[in-house]
Structures are given as structure tokens and as C-alpha cells.
Design an enzyme around this catalytic site. Structure first.
Site, PDB file in Angstrom:
ATOM      1  N   GLU A  49      72.849  37.242  91.365  1.00 52.22           N
ATOM      2  CA  GLU A  49      71.509  37.366  91.928  1.00 52.22           C
ATOM      3  C   GLU A  49      71.374  36.289  92.993  1.00 52.22           C
ATOM      4  O   GLU A  49      71.272  35.095  92.680  1.00 52.22           O
ATOM      5  CB  GLU A  49      70.437  37.195  90.851  1.00 52.22           C
ATOM      6  CG  GLU A  49      69.021  37.357  91.384  1.00 52.22           C
ATOM      7  CD  GLU A  49      67.952  37.115  90.326  1.00 52.22           C
ATOM      8  OE1 GLU A  49      66.758  37.217  90.669  1.00 52.22           O
ATOM      9  OE2 GLU A  49      68.305  36.803  89.174  1.00 52.22           O
ATOM     10  N   ASP A  60      58.756  30.890  90.506  1.00 49.58           N
ATOM     11  CA  ASP A  60      59.771  29.907  90.133  1.00 49.58           C
ATOM     12  C   ASP A  60      59.162  28.586  89.696  1.00 49.58           C
ATOM     13  O   ASP A  60      58.116  28.159  90.182  1.00 49.58           O
ATOM     14  CB  ASP A  60      60.717  29.668  91.313  1.00 49.58           C
ATOM     15  CG  ASP A  60      61.598  30.869  91.593  1.00 49.58           C
ATOM     16  OD1 ASP A  60      62.271  31.317  90.658  1.00 49.58           O
ATOM     17  OD2 ASP A  60      61.590  31.359  92.738  1.00 49.58           O
ATOM     18  N   TYR A 175      64.065  44.382  84.682  1.00 48.19           N
ATOM     19  CA  TYR A 175      64.089  42.932  84.516  1.00 48.19           C
ATOM     20  C   TYR A 175      62.916  42.572  83.610  1.00 48.19           C
ATOM     21  O   TYR A 175      61.765  42.623  84.021  1.00 48.19           O
ATOM     22  CB  TYR A 175      63.964  42.241  85.874  1.00 48.19           C
ATOM     23  CG  TYR A 175      64.196  40.743  85.861  1.00 48.19           C
ATOM     24  CD1 TYR A 175      63.439  39.902  85.044  1.00 48.19           C
ATOM     25  CD2 TYR A 175      65.152  40.160  86.692  1.00 48.19           C
ATOM     26  CE1 TYR A 175      63.643  38.528  85.041  1.00 48.19           C
ATOM     27  CE2 TYR A 175      65.357  38.779  86.704  1.00 48.19           C
ATOM     28  CZ  TYR A 175      64.590  37.974  85.877  1.00 48.19           C
ATOM     29  OH  TYR A 175      64.799  36.613  85.880  1.00 48.19           O
TER      30      TYR A 175
END
Length: 286
Positions: A49, A60, A175
Site C-alpha cells: 500500500e 492518520d 478494508y
């Protein structure tokens, strides 16, 4: 069968889960990122990735926020990130590559141009954390026209109605975000996430890959025993090399050891009624 689908089939045949390793390209320099990707694949990563650094990576945590900041300060651009995919292919990396980017980047470049470049460079998929499902339809079609997977995310808090919609249009893999929060946060194993793996598997044949906060083999074993098809690890690798940003190459052997351990955890060798599976059943049934 495209390379991403073929990889999951290959792993199923070997009774293994997929290890997708995430890196932000260009942190702390491009040469290291290329070597890091090669090291990850050589030691057990099944999918790479490759993240394009962004100034406001909202999904993040601190580790990847710092990685993005360093890469941007080093002068990394989206075009150079895409060119890196071609470099990895030229160097012999055959593992499927998924490009992760925040929507602003392909929007500014032009989405179709961005997809064409990503495809030509040798990627198989695209993940856009800040692209909501309600607005994803046209982009799913544009990606499919180029035989690219625009991957979709599911959270433990995703409603049943929203999950059904995602499963109807998802390709490549789902995901599954392991917990509320950001990447790199400590994983607390919410029962809802473990149950959600089963919910998805019962409704769809699309593989389920779990990410956010995974850094140890024991965590991977729990995820695999709950029925997942793979895991994503990223911040754990960045934490290692960020200990020596002046010469991160020295930390590659330590990263290689962790990749190897994560991959061991991906192997589905746990008997159906082992202590680990009984532990999982108790956690999910609570």
C-alpha cells in the site's frame, strides 16, 4: 483474473491471509522508500500500500502525520510517487500495489488523468479514505473502466444499510477499520469489529482485510481466527525506521523481522476448536 484477485486466490489455496504493508513514499527519502518496499515484499508482504504524502492526512495518527510532513519537506510530489510504482516494477517487485491518496490530490490532477497514470505505472487498486460512499459512484465506474479497484472502507460503526450498499459495489477487498480513531492508535479489540468480520463474510465473497493499530503477530492471529482474509500494517514499520532518520537503512533488518512475524500470524493453521478460537468466540459472543 487480475493480479489482486489472483493474489487472494493464491493465498486462499495456501490457507494464508494477506499481509498488506503500508508506507508513505518519500519518507525520509525516495531511495529508502524504494528499498523499504522491496524489503517488505522479500520478507512476507503480499500487497504494498503506497501512500501519497498529503498535508492534512485526517485518517492518520501522529506517526504517519510526521511521515507525510517529512516527505513533503523532502520535495516528494504525487507524480514522483506514481513514478515510483514503475520503478518498483522495473526492479522486479511483482506484488499487487494499492495507491492510497486523499481526494484532493486526484481532484487537482484530474481524476481520469490520475487513474491513467496509476494504471500505466503498474498499480492494481486505489484507496481514498476521505471519499464518502455517497459520492463514490462515478469514481468507481471510472476506476472499473481501467481495471482498477477503488477500494472501500467499513468501520465497526457502519450501519447495516450502509454496509449492504458497500458490499453491492465493492471489488478487490473490503478494508475493515478495526476501531474508531486514526492509524497507529492502540488496538483495543472492540467486539463490534470482530463481529463485523463475520457479518461481511456471511454476506459477500469479497475478501476482508483489517487495518489500523496492528503491530504484533498475536493481534494478527486473533484477526485471522475471527475470519478475516488479511491485515494491514504500516505505522509499526514507520516507528522502527524513524528511530534513525539520518540512516534508516540500518533499521531494515529489524523491519524485516517484524514483517516475517506478521506473515507467520497470517497463516491459517489454527485448528477449529483451539484455545485461540475459543477465546475469539467468547469475545464475540459477549
Amino acid at each position: 483474473m487480475d493480479p489482486l484477485e489472483a493474489k487472494f486466490q493464491e493465498l486462499r489455496d495456501r490457507r494464508e491471509g494477506a499481509h498488506m504493508a503500508h508506507l508513505y513514499y518519500g519518507d525520509p527519502c525516495e531511495d529508502f522508500s524504494l528499498k523499504l518496499a522491496e524489503t517488505l515484499v522479500e520478507n512476507g508482504a503480499d500487497i504494498i500500500e503506497l501512500g501519497i504524502p498529503f498535508s492534512d492526512p485526517t485518517a492518520d495518527g501522529p506517526v504517519f502525520q510526521a511521515a507525510c510532513e517529512r516527505a513533503l519537506k523532502a520535495g516528494v510530489t504525487p507524480v514522483r510517487c506514481i513514478e515510483a510504482i514503475a520503478k518498483l516494477r522495473k526492479s522486479g517487485v511483482k506484488a499487487p500495489i494499492v495507491v492510497t491518496t486523499y481526494f484532493n490530490i486526484p481532484y487537482v490532477m484530474g481524476f481520469e488523468k490520475f487513474l491513467d497514470m496509476v494504471k500505466a505505472a503498474g498499480a492494481q487498486g486505489l484507496l481514498i479514505p476521505d471519499l464518502p460512499l455517497e459520492e463514490a459512484g462515478p469514481y468507481l465506474e471510472l476506476a472499473a473502466e481501467r481495471d482498477l479497484h477503488l477500494l472501500l472502507q467499513v468501520a465497526p460503526t457502519t450501519s447495516k444499510e450502509r454496509l449492504e450498499h458497500i458490499l453491492r459495489v465493492a471489488t478487490g477487498f473490503i478494508y475493515l477499520i478495526s476501531h474508531e480513531g486514526v492509524t497507529g492508535a492502540k488496538l483495543k479489540w472492540p467486539n463490534s469489529a470482530l463481529k463485523r468480520i463475520g457479518d461481511i463474510k456471511a454476506r459477500s465473497a469479497v475478501p476482508v482485510v483489517v487495518g489500523f493499530g496492528i503491530s504484533r503477530r498475536e493481534q494478527v492471529e486473533i484477526i485471522m481466527s475471527a475470519g478475516a482474509d488479511g491485515v494491514v500494517v504500516g505505522s509499526a514499520y514507520a516507528k522502527i525506521y524513524s528511530q534513525n532518520l539520518l540512516n534508516p537503512f540500518e533499521l531494515l533488518p529489524e523491519i524485516a523481522r517484524l514483517v516475517h512475524e506478521i506473515k507467520i500470524g497470517c497463516k491459517k493453521v489454527t485448528p477449529p476448536f483451539s484455545r485461540l478460537n475459543l477465546k475469539i468466540r467468547k469475545m464475540v459472543e459477549k
